[in-house]
Motif scaffolding. Structure first.
Motif, mmCIF file in Angstrom:
data_model
loop_
_atom_site.group_PDB
_atom_site.id
_atom_site.type_symbol
_atom_site.label_atom_id
_atom_site.label_comp_id
_atom_site.label_asym_id
_atom_site.label_seq_id
_atom_site.Cartn_x
_atom_site.Cartn_y
_atom_site.Cartn_z
ATOM 1 N N GLN A 4 0.976 -1.188 -0.213
ATOM 2 C CA GLN A 4 -0.165 -0.104 -0.041
ATOM 3 C C GLN A 4 0.927 1.274 -0.022
ATOM 4 O O GLN A 4 2.086 1.169 0.522
ATOM 5 C CB GLN A 4 -0.832 -0.097 1.255
ATOM 6 N N ILE A 7 0.463 4.748 4.098
ATOM 7 C CA ILE A 7 -0.347 4.767 5.097
ATOM 8 C C ILE A 7 0.429 4.486 6.493
ATOM 9 O O ILE A 7 1.148 3.627 6.768
ATOM 10 C CB ILE A 7 -1.300 3.808 4.774
ATOM 11 N N TRP A 9 -0.859 5.009 9.880
ATOM 12 C CA TRP A 9 -1.791 4.577 11.159
ATOM 13 C C TRP A 9 -2.687 3.318 10.801
ATOM 14 O O TRP A 9 -3.860 3.333 10.222
ATOM 15 C CB TRP A 9 -2.588 5.368 11.778
ATOM 16 N N ASN A 10 -2.009 2.131 11.002
ATOM 17 C CA ASN A 10 -2.849 0.843 10.899
ATOM 18 C C ASN A 10 -2.375 -0.019 12.114
ATOM 19 O O ASN A 10 -1.609 0.185 12.528
ATOM 20 C CB ASN A 10 -2.558 0.331 9.396
ATOM 21 N N LEU A 11 -2.723 -0.967 12.329
ATOM 22 C CA LEU A 11 -2.391 -1.966 13.381
ATOM 23 C C LEU A 11 -0.922 -2.488 13.371
ATOM 24 O O LEU A 11 -0.148 -2.247 14.400
ATOM 25 C CB LEU A 11 -3.625 -3.092 13.591
ATOM 26 N N ASN A 13 1.522 -0.969 12.039
ATOM 27 C CA ASN A 13 2.319 0.054 12.209
ATOM 28 C C ASN A 13 2.474 0.536 13.575
ATOM 29 O O ASN A 13 3.224 1.043 14.271
ATOM 30 C CB ASN A 13 2.106 1.304 11.413
ATOM 31 N N ASP A 55 2.955 -7.735 14.421
ATOM 32 C CA ASP A 55 2.780 -6.641 13.289
ATOM 33 C C ASP A 55 3.143 -7.381 11.797
ATOM 34 O O ASP A 55 2.000 -7.160 10.991
ATOM 35 C CB ASP A 55 3.554 -5.372 13.342
ATOM 36 N N ALA A 59 -0.212 -7.424 9.266
ATOM 37 C CA ALA A 59 0.009 -6.642 8.030
ATOM 38 C C ALA A 59 -0.119 -7.941 6.918
ATOM 39 O O ALA A 59 -0.721 -7.529 5.841
ATOM 40 C CB ALA A 59 1.409 -6.529 7.984
ATOM 41 N N HIS A 62 -4.313 -9.289 6.942
ATOM 42 C CA HIS A 62 -5.103 -8.135 6.631
ATOM 43 C C HIS A 62 -4.813 -7.169 5.609
ATOM 44 O O HIS A 62 -5.316 -6.266 5.251
ATOM 45 C CB HIS A 62 -5.614 -7.227 7.941
ATOM 46 N N LEU A 64 -2.271 -5.492 5.030
ATOM 47 C CA LEU A 64 -1.731 -3.937 5.535
ATOM 48 C C LEU A 64 -0.421 -3.609 5.284
ATOM 49 O O LEU A 64 0.274 -2.888 6.131
ATOM 50 C CB LEU A 64 -2.310 -3.726 7.000
ATOM 51 N N SER A 66 2.710 -2.041 3.992
ATOM 52 C CA SER A 66 2.831 -0.568 3.665
ATOM 53 C C SER A 66 4.302 -0.292 3.317
ATOM 54 O O SER A 66 5.068 -0.986 3.961
ATOM 55 C CB SER A 66 2.190 0.349 4.511
#
Length: 191
Positions: A4, A7, A9-11, A13, A55, A59, A62, A64, A66
């Motif tokens: 991605q 980004i 603020w995700n879980l 990170n 993490d 990542a 889900h 996520l 980045s």
């Protein structure tokens, strides 16, 4: 896996930031001698290390992953490991030259990865890099804990494991350089 854009603020990170935030707590605890404080420092180190597993899990699971996470995650690992190694020196739980070898390898490989990235080469972690990290984390946990528990001499266990970790660290770093300078002869990449 698709990355991605930047980004933050995700879980995953947030867990990485939590790992970085645990470092000053670890350092503060490791400046105070004593069995209880060493136990608490080992728990902080263990919790911070567990965020590394979580993490990555979140990542991938889900989707996520980045660019920020790809940069921050290994940085957080290196900061945590370096802080623990350096703080163990004045406690006389590890030799300073061994700390230099481990941290020096990390700096050299990080610099080489930056050069490789600028030339369009991707040097991702392989099993040796992951094995290195596991041995370093377990060894450091034992060295921070230091005192015997359940008839286990954690200082001795940690010393043996850190020597194994150092050997894997040097070998995997050598592999990294071989991959960079002879990419046609080797397809492996090292963390």
């Amino acid at each position: 896996m698709e990355t991605q854009p930047a980004i933050f603020w995700n879980l995953p990170n947030a867990l990485t930031v939590l790992r970085i935030g645990a470092i000053p707590v670890l350092i503060a605890l490791m400046t105070v001698p004593g069995r209880f404080v060493s136990f608490m420092a080992a728990l902080v180190f263990l919790a911070a290390g567990m965020t590394d597993l979580l993490d990555g899990f979140f990542a991938r699971r889900h989707r996520l992953v980045s660019r920020v996470g790809k940069f921050m995650d290994p940085l957080a690992d290196k900061l945590l490991v370096s802080a623990a190694l350096i703080m163990l020196i004045p406690l006389e739980r590890i030799e300073a030259w061994l700390v230099f070898v481990i941290i020096g390898r990390e700096l050299a490989v990080t610099g080489l990865r930056a050069i490789a990235a600028s030339e369009g080469m991707v040097m991702a972690a392989d099993r040796w890099g992951k094995l290195k990290t596991i041995f370093q984390m377990v060894a450091l946990f034992a060295l921070i804990l230091h005192y015997p528990y359940l008839s286990i001499d954690f200082q001795r266990l940690g010393t043996v494991l850190i020597w194994i970790a150092a050997a894997i660290t040097v070998a995997s770093g050598t592999g990294y350089f071989l991959t960079f300078f002879h990419p046609a002869q080797s397809t492996k990449s090292i963390k």
